[in-house]
Design a protein around this motif. Sequence first.
Motif, PDB file in Angstrom:
ATOM      1  N   ILE A 204      13.049   2.200  29.613  1.00  0.00           N
ATOM      2  CA  ILE A 204      12.693   0.796  29.414  1.00  0.00           C
ATOM      3  C   ILE A 204      12.664   0.016  30.740  1.00  0.00           C
ATOM      4  O   ILE A 204      11.790  -0.812  30.981  1.00  0.00           O
ATOM      5  N   ARG A 205      13.613   0.307  31.625  1.00  0.00           N
ATOM      6  CA  ARG A 205      13.692  -0.445  32.884  1.00  0.00           C
ATOM      7  C   ARG A 205      12.420  -0.212  33.716  1.00  0.00           C
ATOM      8  O   ARG A 205      11.774  -1.145  34.175  1.00  0.00           O
ATOM      9  N   GLU A 206      12.041   1.068  33.834  1.00  0.00           N
ATOM     10  CA  GLU A 206      10.850   1.406  34.617  1.00  0.00           C
ATOM     11  C   GLU A 206       9.595   0.826  33.966  1.00  0.00           C
ATOM     12  O   GLU A 206       8.702   0.318  34.639  1.00  0.00           O
ATOM     13  N   ILE A 207       9.541   0.923  32.620  1.00  0.00           N
ATOM     14  CA  ILE A 207       8.354   0.436  31.906  1.00  0.00           C
ATOM     15  C   ILE A 207       8.195  -1.071  32.139  1.00  0.00           C
ATOM     16  O   ILE A 207       7.117  -1.552  32.487  1.00  0.00           O
ATOM     17  N   VAL A 208       9.299  -1.811  31.980  1.00  0.00           N
ATOM     18  CA  VAL A 208       9.221  -3.271  32.153  1.00  0.00           C
ATOM     19  C   VAL A 208       8.816  -3.613  33.592  1.00  0.00           C
ATOM     20  O   VAL A 208       7.984  -4.491  33.824  1.00  0.00           O
ATOM     21  N   GLU A 209       9.376  -2.863  34.520  1.00  0.00           N
ATOM     22  CA  GLU A 209       9.045  -3.125  35.920  1.00  0.00           C
ATOM     23  C   GLU A 209       7.534  -2.968  36.171  1.00  0.00           C
ATOM     24  O   GLU A 209       6.903  -3.825  36.781  1.00  0.00           O
ATOM     25  N   GLU A 210       6.964  -1.914  35.620  1.00  0.00           N
ATOM     26  CA  GLU A 210       5.529  -1.688  35.854  1.00  0.00           C
ATOM     27  C   GLU A 210       4.656  -2.672  35.072  1.00  0.00           C
ATOM     28  O   GLU A 210       3.629  -3.125  35.554  1.00  0.00           O
ATOM     29  N   LEU A 211       5.094  -2.993  33.835  1.00  0.00           N
ATOM     30  CA  LEU A 211       4.304  -3.939  33.041  1.00  0.00           C
ATOM     31  C   LEU A 211       4.306  -5.324  33.689  1.00  0.00           C
ATOM     32  O   LEU A 211       3.353  -6.092  33.550  1.00  0.00           O
ATOM     33  N   SER A 212       5.381  -5.640  34.404  1.00  0.00           N
ATOM     34  CA  SER A 212       5.494  -6.969  35.038  1.00  0.00           C
ATOM     35  C   SER A 212       4.381  -7.203  36.049  1.00  0.00           C
ATOM     36  O   SER A 212       4.064  -8.346  36.357  1.00  0.00           O
ATOM     37  N   LYS A 213       3.794  -6.110  36.523  1.00  0.00           N
ATOM     38  CA  LYS A 213       2.670  -6.270  37.450  1.00  0.00           C
ATOM     39  C   LYS A 213       1.417  -6.759  36.707  1.00  0.00           C
ATOM     40  O   LYS A 213       0.470  -7.239  37.312  1.00  0.00           O
ATOM     41  N   LEU A 214       1.407  -6.592  35.372  1.00  0.00           N
ATOM     42  CA  LEU A 214       0.220  -6.966  34.598  1.00  0.00           C
ATOM     43  C   LEU A 214       0.349  -8.351  33.959  1.00  0.00           C
ATOM     44  O   LEU A 214      -0.623  -8.911  33.477  1.00  0.00           O
ATOM     45  N   GLY A 215       1.574  -8.871  33.878  1.00  0.00           N
ATOM     46  CA  GLY A 215       1.772 -10.177  33.247  1.00  0.00           C
ATOM     47  C   GLY A 215       3.256 -10.423  33.057  1.00  0.00           C
ATOM     48  O   GLY A 215       4.085  -9.615  33.488  1.00  0.00           O
ATOM     49  N   SER A 216       3.598 -11.528  32.369  1.00  0.00           N
ATOM     50  CA  SER A 216       5.026 -11.752  32.150  1.00  0.00           C
ATOM     51  C   SER A 216       5.467 -10.921  30.933  1.00  0.00           C
ATOM     52  O   SER A 216       4.708 -10.753  29.965  1.00  0.00           O
ATOM     53  N   VAL A 217       6.660 -10.414  31.008  1.00  0.00           N
ATOM     54  CA  VAL A 217       7.112  -9.460  29.989  1.00  0.00           C
ATOM     55  C   VAL A 217       8.373  -9.988  29.295  1.00  0.00           C
ATOM     56  O   VAL A 217       9.293 -10.458  29.958  1.00  0.00           O
ATOM     57  N   GLU A 218       8.373  -9.930  27.971  1.00  0.00           N
ATOM     58  CA  GLU A 218       9.587 -10.292  27.218  1.00  0.00           C
ATOM     59  C   GLU A 218      10.010  -9.081  26.389  1.00  0.00           C
ATOM     60  O   GLU A 218       9.159  -8.412  25.808  1.00  0.00           O
ATOM     61  N   VAL A 219      11.315  -8.850  26.333  1.00  0.00           N
ATOM     62  CA  VAL A 219      11.811  -7.698  25.568  1.00  0.00           C
ATOM     63  C   VAL A 219      12.765  -8.194  24.486  1.00  0.00           C
ATOM     64  O   VAL A 219      13.678  -8.970  24.768  1.00  0.00           O
ATOM     65  N   ASP A 220      12.532  -7.803  23.244  1.00  0.00           N
ATOM     66  CA  ASP A 220      13.464  -8.127  22.150  1.00  0.00           C
ATOM     67  C   ASP A 220      14.032  -6.826  21.610  1.00  0.00           C
ATOM     68  O   ASP A 220      13.280  -5.990  21.105  1.00  0.00           O
ATOM     69  N   SER A 221      15.354  -6.712  21.681  1.00  0.00           N
ATOM     70  CA  SER A 221      15.971  -5.478  21.163  1.00  0.00           C
ATOM     71  C   SER A 221      16.482  -5.708  19.739  1.00  0.00           C
ATOM     72  O   SER A 221      16.432  -6.811  19.237  1.00  0.00           O
TER      73      SER A 221
END
Length: 440
Positions: free
Chosen positions: A355-372
Motif C-alpha cells: 500500500i505504501r509504494e502504491i500510494v506513493e506512485e499514485l500520488s504522482k497522478l493526483g491527490s490520493v485518499e485511503v480509507d481502511s
Amino acid sequence: MLVLKFGGTSVGSVENMSHVKDIINDGQQKVVVLSAMSGTTNALVEISNALKGGNSSLALSLIDALRSKYIEVISHLFEDEMLAVESEQYVRWIFKNIQDCAQEFYTERSYNQIVAQGEFLSTFLFSRFLQQEGINAQLISALDFMRIDRTNEPDMFYIKQNLNRILTETEPADIYITQGFICLDAEGYVANLQRGGSDYTATIIGAAIKATEVQIWTDIDGFHNNDPRHVPDTHAISNLSFDEAAELAYFGAKILHPQTVMPVRDLDIPVRLKNTMEPKAYGTLITNEIHGEGIKAIAAKDDITAIKIKSGRMLLAHGFLKKVFEVFEKYETSIDMITTSEIAVSLTIDDITYIREIVEELSKLGSVEVDSYRTIVCLVGNNIVYHPDTPKLFQIMQDVNVRMIAYGGSNNNISLLINTSDKLETLRKLNRYVFEPELV
Ligand code: ASP
Ligand code: MG
C-alpha cells in the motif's frame, strides 16, 4: 473417477477422521485431497513469522507445542503398534525439518517450506489410519505432479501428464490420497496455491483427470444465502451456476477458495459442497445450469481498503486509467471494485502488502485518499442487474453510508462498499428485504 477434498476440521480429530473414512469407503474409485488439520497452517505461519522476526526461541517453542499436539493425535489414532511407531517417526522427522529451517537464513522459500508441512502430516497420518482400518489406499505426493508456472497459474499440461502417469503407475487402489494446497513453482521449489488453496487443488485435479465430479467436504452444508455468523436462519443454497459461485467465493463467502470453480467450469465438471458432519444433507451443487431468479445470496468481505485518486487534469482523458492500473500491476495487487467520475476514480483492494509504494506512485497522478476498514457487501444471483425487484435495494440502503457501488460490471453481481461498522445492520436489513419480504 471422483475427487473429494476434506478441509481442516474434517481431519482435525480422530472422530472426524473416522467420519471421513466412512464417507470415502463406498467402493467407488476416487482421489482424496486433504488440507492440514485445523489450526496447523496458522501455527506454521506463526512459526515462520517468529523466524522472520528473528525470534528463534519463540519459533522453537511453537514448534515444540505443535509437535506435542501431533504426538497426542497419534496416541489416539492408532491401536496398531507398528503404525503408531512409524507415524511417530514421521512426525519427528517433519518437525526436525522445520527446526532445520529455523537454523537457516530466513527467506520466502523458508516460509513456503514450513507452511507445506501441515498437508504432509495430515495425509501421512490419514493414509496410515486407513491402512489400520483395512482400506486399500495409496498416498501420492502432490509435489510429484502439482506445479504452477511463472505467473502462478497451474501448469495444466504438466499436471495432466504427470498425474495421469502416476495414477497408472501406482498400484491400483480404491482411494488415492494427496495433499491439497502445496505445489512446486516454475523453478521446482516448494510453493503453494495460497491460503485455503486445497479447494483449488481438488478442481485442478478434477480437470486433469476429467473427474465425473469434484466434492468439497467441509464443516458447513454448502453456500448459504447470507453469512450464518451474522444473520439468523440462513439456509444452504441447493444450486448455483459456476458464475454465481465464482462471484460468491470471491466476494466473501469464505467457504471456497476464490479460484476453485475456474479449472472445471469449461469442462462442465460439477462441484458439490458437502458437510462432513451431515453427509446426508444435499449441500450445494455447482454446475453450468441456471436455477431461480433474483438475488440468491448476500456475502460480505471485510478488510477492504478504498483508494481514491483525484486529479484536476482531465482525469478520464485517455491513458489515465492505464497509468493507474499499471501501478497495481507493478505491485501484483488485484483490484476488486472500481467506480469513476470525471475528476476522481475510486477502487478497492484487499491485499495491502504494498500500500505504501502504491500510494506513493499514485500520488504522482493526483491527490490520493485511503480509507481502511471497509466492507464489500455483495449480492449475487443470475441476471440480478435486470431483475425488476433489484432497484428496491436503493430504498433499503438509503440510510446506510454507501461509499461505492458497482452495478452492472457483471449481470450476476452488485457490490456495495460500506463502513465495516455498518456491516451487521446492512446484512440483516438486506436479508429481511430479499429473503423475508413478507415481514418488511
Ligand atoms: N492448509 C491450508 C490453509 O490453511 C490450505 C487449506 O486449508 O485449504 O490455508
Ligand atoms: Mg478452506
